[in-house]
Design a protein around this motif. Structure first.
Motif, short mmCIF file in Angstrom:
data_model
loop_
_atom_site.label_atom_id
_atom_site.label_comp_id
_atom_site.label_asym_id
_atom_site.label_seq_id
_atom_site.Cartn_x
_atom_site.Cartn_y
_atom_site.Cartn_z
N MET A 26 0.73 -1.27 0.11
CA MET A 26 -0.06 0.13 0.03
C MET A 26 0.94 1.14 0.02
O MET A 26 0.51 2.31 -0.65
N LEU A 52 1.88 1.47 -3.59
CA LEU A 52 0.63 2.09 -4.56
C LEU A 52 0.39 3.59 -4.21
O LEU A 52 0.33 4.31 -5.16
N ASN A 53 0.21 3.98 -2.99
CA ASN A 53 0.35 5.28 -2.71
C ASN A 53 1.14 6.26 -3.20
O ASN A 53 0.82 7.14 -3.77
N ASN A 113 2.96 5.28 -5.96
CA ASN A 113 2.58 5.55 -7.23
C ASN A 113 1.58 6.20 -7.82
O ASN A 113 1.39 6.86 -8.75
N TYR A 114 0.42 6.28 -6.88
CA TYR A 114 -0.87 7.03 -7.18
C TYR A 114 -0.55 8.50 -7.23
O TYR A 114 -1.00 9.29 -7.98
N ARG A 124 -0.93 11.27 -10.68
CA ARG A 124 -1.88 12.24 -10.51
C ARG A 124 -1.18 13.61 -10.86
O ARG A 124 -1.53 14.63 -11.20
N GLU A 130 1.75 3.89 3.79
CA GLU A 130 0.53 3.04 3.67
C GLU A 130 -0.45 3.75 4.61
O GLU A 130 -1.62 3.38 4.39
N THR A 131 -0.29 4.43 5.38
CA THR A 131 -1.39 4.68 6.43
C THR A 131 -2.23 5.84 5.90
O THR A 131 -3.08 6.36 6.51
N GLU A 132 -1.95 6.41 4.69
CA GLU A 132 -2.91 7.38 4.17
C GLU A 132 -3.91 6.89 3.25
O GLU A 132 -3.53 6.05 2.19
N SER A 133 -5.34 7.44 3.26
CA SER A 133 -6.12 6.87 2.41
C SER A 133 -6.39 7.41 1.01
O SER A 133 -5.53 8.64 0.87
N GLN A 134 -6.89 7.09 0.09
CA GLN A 134 -7.17 7.63 -1.11
C GLN A 134 -7.52 9.04 -1.27
O GLN A 134 -7.33 9.90 -1.73
N GLU A 135 -8.62 9.25 -0.44
CA GLU A 135 -9.15 10.61 -0.02
C GLU A 135 -8.10 11.57 0.40
O GLU A 135 -8.07 12.69 -0.02
N LEU A 144 -4.91 11.50 -0.20
CA LEU A 144 -3.68 11.50 -1.24
C LEU A 144 -4.74 12.53 -2.37
O LEU A 144 -4.02 13.42 -2.93
N GLU A 168 -6.91 14.79 -1.79
CA GLU A 168 -7.11 16.12 -1.61
C GLU A 168 -5.61 16.73 -1.54
O GLU A 168 -5.30 17.97 -2.12
#
Lengths: 449, 474, 449, 474
Positions: free
Chosen positions: B345, B348-349, B351-352, B356, B419-424, B426, B428
């Protein structure tokens, strides 16, 4: 997993945005040949209640001063910690922050360190103090390296009455730097032998390192040592393993020390099986640019307001790389904050009062034990809150006997000094009641029950 | 609101402490040894002190305040139960020199943590003694040197890529080595290392994934090159959060690595420590570990100091035990699959965020990112620089990323979300980054003047260094 | 004194500014005849370390589930409390604040209460919830008074299976308000006797009050009770002493309850020898204006931003004085915050999972105990996490026997219901491991050791 | 920064908890009893929850944030050791229905606190059961009524001065009494009470010192008047912080009084509770105390519920024990002389503020103030009102005083500093008050628009009440 917020749907959406088909694909740059081809072989995860139960069962298997009256010191001291300390450092703005690289949102940490530096200077009688180091031993090693840098000399005298683990640490740090470490014996006072010192000190000597108080609890004659050292251009490093003493003893700065390196654990930090602790470090203005460690300085912002920043970073590894004054990066910031809060609460009268209590209780114990048949106090020097006892028989056996009576009576010295197998070190702090001390004395007097 | 220095709040005679009455006769030291009162020390009531530090705290920003994408620092969430665990009376009150049979709980925890770190990293032996990452580096490089000394030749040089943390060269110097910097192109090539590697080189220090967030894909070959010439490979473990359960440095040919428990294993950073920097080594290097080492014998745990080849002691006592408790609690909570999931995660974060922002911010290296992504200031118009973006992010409620590091990227912006950050969160954050890029174009003054929402604005750091005021003088 | 900052000099200066010569003079309006002419006769002050030692010695004299496995419930439940709860409520901005009268600097408390009100509505299936009351029992009493106000009737039926201390509290509150309290017996299911209920309910009845689950852990048939009550214009009050049950059981709102009053201690609040706890209170929209207690509502500020305020204060004592819907002023704000944090952490799946665990473990225990020689389960109704055991002999003796084997086995019912001297109430929560339950069963089976 | 509602952060499938695996077979309830999932319940990770409430906290102001001169609320410093004390495992984990011999520590603490409160107040008997001040009032007035009932005539009315807290009349009503308001001129005269006192009056409720901060100097005569007609006197103990060690309500002829442990005895207010409202009574009223009462017999403590004249139970179990622990810790820390000193300093502080502001703000009552001082808005120019001063104080970093209470003063500004504030704090506050008075004269818009430094401005309270939105609807 309660610490990871991703739902399956989140993961799918994010993979799409990234443009990969699977989590595995994210790791495609890692060659198969170095991939782990099996799951990690670790214990199954524990839920929060299971974890706490497990940890409690481990914790309950350690002796503490609440379960067993303790006279252990030797560089880790059982002092009272006001409840306000833990509650303040538990504010997440402090403990979950990083090093204050961005001063605009780190003024809390920065101002607190500035206050810490000031308190260390006041207490040690020195000009400048850094933002902290790992512990007393490693701070002492950094002090030696700094003295070597400042004097461009490579010979360092180390008192054998300095805490043995500090001496070992200094040796490790100096191991490959072509620094010669020369031991200086102690004399019958328990302090560093002045005549040996005079004969060993020479014009190639970078520094003399002594404990203040030393490992035996003895108050070294810093003024005399400073005089000898300065006469030959050497720096005097005072290593303080029990800084509560500085509430009562003349400050090392006043007595002529050039560098003071010490352990701040006594200032509101739990003994916690040896760490985290707090290396404090102070020096003279003239040596500022050779100092290791972070420094916080006062300045003004664009609006003309007072504020604080990390400064003089050109001494440090992230700027100077291999030419830095130390490789230290993260230090013991939160422990420095604990000490700052502790000293703010104790204040001018509290630091004196707690020092007087430590000294007086230790004296009470020392006199009582010294008067016992079969025991004596081998060193004549004035001590602070620790002293060595000579048992006449193997110290380990004496301490085991005390243990069976529910008392942790002290630290056997044979492990550090083979010739002292009959001796042990007793520490008495403000946390030891007279009743506990009397029980210790009675247990020593009483022999095996 | 402003808050004075603690000394400026002081009033003679005020007290913030209480002690039991002295229950033995007050003893007298020889007067010559006794100091005057500590001049300048503060005098405050408890409420004064509590308010002072409470107010100071409000000028800080922590992980619990919000997103803290400080690259290379792995500012993940610090679990609250771990804080409670470290404060258990049996841990906080255990004396480091208590007899071993009265310290079995603490020793068992340390032994278990050694084993767990060994399994995660692929190194058979681990010491928990170092107090921080740089302390671990020093430990590890001293071990390398000691090994060479044992072979009869300490050698002279250490190779370090130009992307490395400053602690790497500083550490090598502390071990008496000269530093040879290796220019890299994002990742290190085995060829380049081979060109520099000879019998004068004690070893190589790499960071993997490196500080650009890129995996050193030739690591195995690189290690072979170094080993072939009798050198050893040190790995800076700062970025282990990308690899847990996925690949193990010990399996790559690396000889020594330090862990940052305050990064990968979620212990809080404390405003600059305490952390902990355990070191893992190959079996060949185990004899050189610092003393003491926790060992198990017949179901009992003890501290072993009888290790003749040891480099010695790196500090007093056994390590930052309170930090070890937290890291152990974290590992026991996640288990093997959980640690792997955390790394996945985290990657993934990163790379997300990259996906963006890549169209707007310049991305100097195109390889797949792992746990962090590094942009440069190249696309910023109107004399806007990385520093301006960082300060403007503060106004948007974020801690800035790491900036101007690694040095190989001009105006680097190094973002590590963990990894402890959510998609939301990221999303914002990315929207804020995009908005700032738009502001740089349309209204650059917003960036140049930032931050405006903080208690203080940008600081005069030059004046601070030129005329250092390092303590309160009354 | 570390809590009082005044130095002697401060006091002198301040007295001068005030224009009096002494502290005594400040009290000159107090006639000599009512002055205390001697010092207060209290124990000598304790320093912080002495205080902690003293309190620890008191605390250590109480049994806890860590020292003794416990199956005590009866309105106070041993549930796991995530560490985050205490760390968040320990933020001084929350716990050292007053009631949020000044919304501009109280949005933290206000928004949290708004969230709390929402959570209570979701969980109970009701329209509106207040900001909290003292505890479940007093909330239940307030519910009765509210039903009386809303219906303008004075007769209230109370199930005898409602927690006895709740019944006593209702009786105290109604004592001088001319409200007739009529007990409704329970039947062999352990639930309220429906035929007795039908015969007792009449057109003068303001409300029927039942426990859900009731004191015996039994799940009452709220739907049937609502139908009967509503048929005669009475309100149905559901009193929830164990709200974890609402994670699994149909909500009282769904089943027709008009007022839900309950105890929120299970939601992250320690058992703490009985308090502070959390009375929660929810009702239907139509009864909003007769509700007791504080309410937080959403609104906008002058800048058009969403914000929260105390609202509908015209029901309250500080505005309406003797015409208020209650005399309540400070309530249990911090406990409401604890519940809000707990429920936010547990969330939709956690509240279900913990409820299922409680239920399943209690069923496991109930079946095992019911199968033992000499013990039976007297009530047939479905239960949640508590159940009554019939021992055949004096329950007190059975429990004392368990206690000698280190188990707190339950609550003897003879003190509350004289006819139940052979019965006791066993509670099993997610904190009781299978091993503990098996040990309880074995101890019951094994007789005296 | 804004912070959404917890529900608005939710994402299906996210978890913030962990439980051990169920170690018994999962049991099934009859389907008819089982609900659907709790609609609308949030789903968040631990870090989401921690950040949410951390951020919310930053919009609050507590005693640790700064000076909180809220009149009648006694916002003194809440000692930190007391928080630690209440969390000791043996207190927090003690079950209220555990056998008495396994609860001796808790019971001893309660017994000791009863004794201590009795000594401070001069009442021989004390119950610790009430959960708050108003709950204590209700307890006390029920006792008064029960006593009258026992005498054969409950009587009809209760006298209450117009300066009283709103809880007083509300409480009297809950006991079935009519309220007769007594107009007072700052303090109550025995004459005025005598005019209203007759055999229909059950008693009088007074607050002493009253809500104007004035001592009811005729209290003894007033009690005699009431007693002479067979009535009893209730004292609202909210303002006991003025009197500890100086005068005792029990010595003045008062029959019943409640204590606010969260005011006088330093337990935190918690954003609106939990508090505790013990009640002290004369020996004649002791039989009427609520059950259970903690008693000592042969060195053992037990809960006595066999009290036939008791008014009954006010709540489940024995009281807000966690609050009792804190109050006990406070009393044990200060001792008798310390409590007296606290009251003296509280009164000195109030008089100091009065002296510094009296020339600028209008003081409606000239008698000597005790622990608080009440100004009016009379001197404020330019359509500036008490509310404006209160809101402007927020911009200066202070919590406002109590405003518009007591009702007898138009635009009352009720300032209670407590003893834990230093002269420096009071000086800074007074300077702010004086600056605001100057602003009212020279720049009244600053007051009308205040506060401007807070996250939200003044709220539309009318809209909130007209169209109540009392929960989140998604």
């Amino acid at each position: 997993m309660r610490y990871i917020p991703h739902t399956q749907e989140d993961i799918q959406q994010m993979l799409e945005t990234v443009g990969v088909g699977s989590l595995e694909e994210l790791f495609e740059e890692i060659p198969k040949s170095v991939r782990l081809q099996r799951p990690l072989d670790l214990s199954a995860p524990l839920s929060e209640p299971e974890l706490l139960r497990h940890l409690r069962s481990l914790a309950d298997r350690n002796a503490t001063p609440d379960s067993m009256p303790s006279f252990l010191g030797g560089g880790a001291y059982n002092h009272f910690i006001p409840a306000a300390v833990d509650q303040l450092i538990s504010r997440s703005e402090f403990y979950t922050a990083y090093t204050p690289y961005q001063p605009e949102i780190s003024q809390g940490t920065l101002q607190a360190i500035f206050e810490y530096q000031t308190l260390v200077c006041q207490l040690t009688g020195m000009d400048v103090a850094n933002a902290s180091m790992y512990d007393g031993a490693s701070a002492c090693a950094e002090a030696v390296l700094m003295a070597v840098r400042a004097t461009r000399r490579k010979r360092v005298l180390i008192s054998e009455a300095l805490h043995p683990e500090y001496r070992e640490t200094v040796a490790t740090y100096c191991r490959y730097l072509d620094v010669e470490l020369v031991p200086v014996p102690f004399d019958a006072s328990g302090g560093t032998d002045m005549s040996a010192l005079s004969s060993l000190l020479d014009k190639e000597t970078a520094a003399l390192v002594v404990g203040y108080p030393n490992f035996f609890g003895v108050v070294e004659d810093l003024a005399a040592q400073a005089e000898v050292a300065h006469g030959l251009g050497a720096r005097l490093v005072a290593a303080v393993q029990e800084p509560i003493a500085l509430g009562l003893l003349k400050s090392p700065g006043e007595l002529g020390a050039d560098i003071v390196a010490g352990e701040g654990q006594s200032f509101g930090i739990p003994v916690a099986f040896g760490g985290p602790y707090l290396g404090f470090f102070a020096a003279r203005q003239k040596d500022l640019r050779t100092m290791p460690g972070r420094l916080v300085g006062e300045t003004l912002d664009t609006r003309g307001q007072r504020g604080f920043v990390l400064t003089l970073a050109t001494r440090e590894q992230h700027i100077r790389r291999e030419k830095a004054t130390s490789n230290i990066c993260s230090n013991e910031g939160l422990c420095a904050l604990m000490a700052t809060i502790y000293l703010s609460l104790m204040g001018k009268s509290g630091i004196r009062e707690v020092a007087v209590q430590n000294f007086s209780k230790a004296e009470y114990a020392k006199r009582a034990i010294g008067a016992l048949q079969g025991f004596s106090i081998p060193f004549a020097g004035a001590t602070f809150n620790e002293f060595v006892v000579e048992a006449g028989v193997e110290a380990g056996a004496v301490l085991e006997r005390l243990e069976r009576q529910g008392i942790l009576g002290g630290i056997a010295l044979g492990g550090y000094f083979p010739e002292m197998s009959n001796r042990f070190l007793v520490c008495v702090t403000e946390q030891n009641s007279r009743q506990e001390i009397d029980a210790l004395v009675a247990a020593l007097a009483g022999g095996e029950k | 609101l402003n808050e004075k220095l603690i000394f400026e709040h002081s009033d003679p005679g005020r007290k913030g402490y209480s002690l039991p009455a002295l229950d033995v006769p007050e003893a007298q030291l020889p007067t010559a040894l006794v100091r005057e009162e500590v001049a300048g020390f503060p005098e405050l009531s408890e409420v004064d002190v509590v308010r002072h530090f409470t107010r100071l705290s409000t000028w800080n920003y922590g992980v619990d305040s919000g997103f803290y994408p400080l690259g290379s620092c792995t500012m993940k969430y610090n679990p609250k139960v771990n804080e409670a665990a470290a404060r258990l009376a049996g841990f906080a009150g255990a004396h480091p020199l208590a007899p071993e049979h009265l310290s079995q709980g603490a020793l068992e925890l340390m032994f278990s943590l050694q084993q767990e770190l060994a399994e995660v990293s692929g190194f058979p032996a681990v010491t928990l003694q170092p107090a921080a990452g740089a302390h671990g580096e020093l430990t590890g490089m001293l071990i390398i040197r000691a090994w060479h000394e044992a072979q009869g030749n300490p050698r002279r040089k250490v190779l370090i890529p130009d992307t490395a943390h400053g602690t790497n060269p500083a550490t090598a110097a502390l071990c008496g080595y000269e530093v040879v910097s290796i220019p890299s192109d994002g990742v290190l090539s085995a060829e380049r290392v081979a060109e520099l590697m000879d019998e004068n080189v004690a070893g190589l220090m790499v960071t993997n994934p490196n500080t650009l967030g890129l995996f050193e894909s030739q690591i195995k070959e690189i290690c072979e090159v170094v080993h072939a010439k009798g050198g050893l490979v040190y790995c800076d473990g700062a970025n282990l959060n990308a690899l847990m359960g996925i690949a193990r440095p010990g399996d790559m040919g690396i000889d020594v690595m330090h862990f940052n428990l305050h990064k990968t294993f979620s212990t809080p950073h404390g405003g600059g420590g305490p952390g902990a920097g355990p070191v893992g080594v190959t079996a060949a290097l185990e004899p050189f570990l610092p003393v003491p080492v926790v060992v198990r014998e017949a179901g009992q745990y003890r501290l072993d100091s009888q290790r003749p080849q040891s480099i010695g002691r790196m500090r007093a006592f056994h390590g930052n035990f309170g930090i070890l408790v937290r890291a152990y609690a974290y590992i026991r909570t996640l288990g093997g699959a959980g640690l792997k999931h955390a790394s996945q995660m985290a990657v993934l974060n990163a790379n997300y965020i990259r996906a963006r922002l890549e169209g707007t911010y310049h991305l100097p290296y195109k390889q797949r990112s792992l746990h962090e992504v590094v942009f440069s200031e190249r696309n910023l118009p109107n004399d806007c620089h990385t520093l301006d973006v960082a300060k403007r992010l503060i106004d948007y409620g974020y801690h800035p990323p790491t900036v101007y590091f690694p040095l190989v990227v001009k105006g680097a912006i190094m973002i590590e979300p963990t990894e402890t950050e959510s998609q939301e969160v990221l999303d914002e954050f990315c929207e804020a980054m995009l908005a700032i890029a738009a502001e740089a174009r349309d209204n650059p003054e917003l960036l140049h003047q930032a931050p405006v929402r903080t208690r203080v604005g940008r600081m005069d750091e030059t004046a601070a260094a030129r005329n250092p005021r390092l303590k309160w003088e009354g």
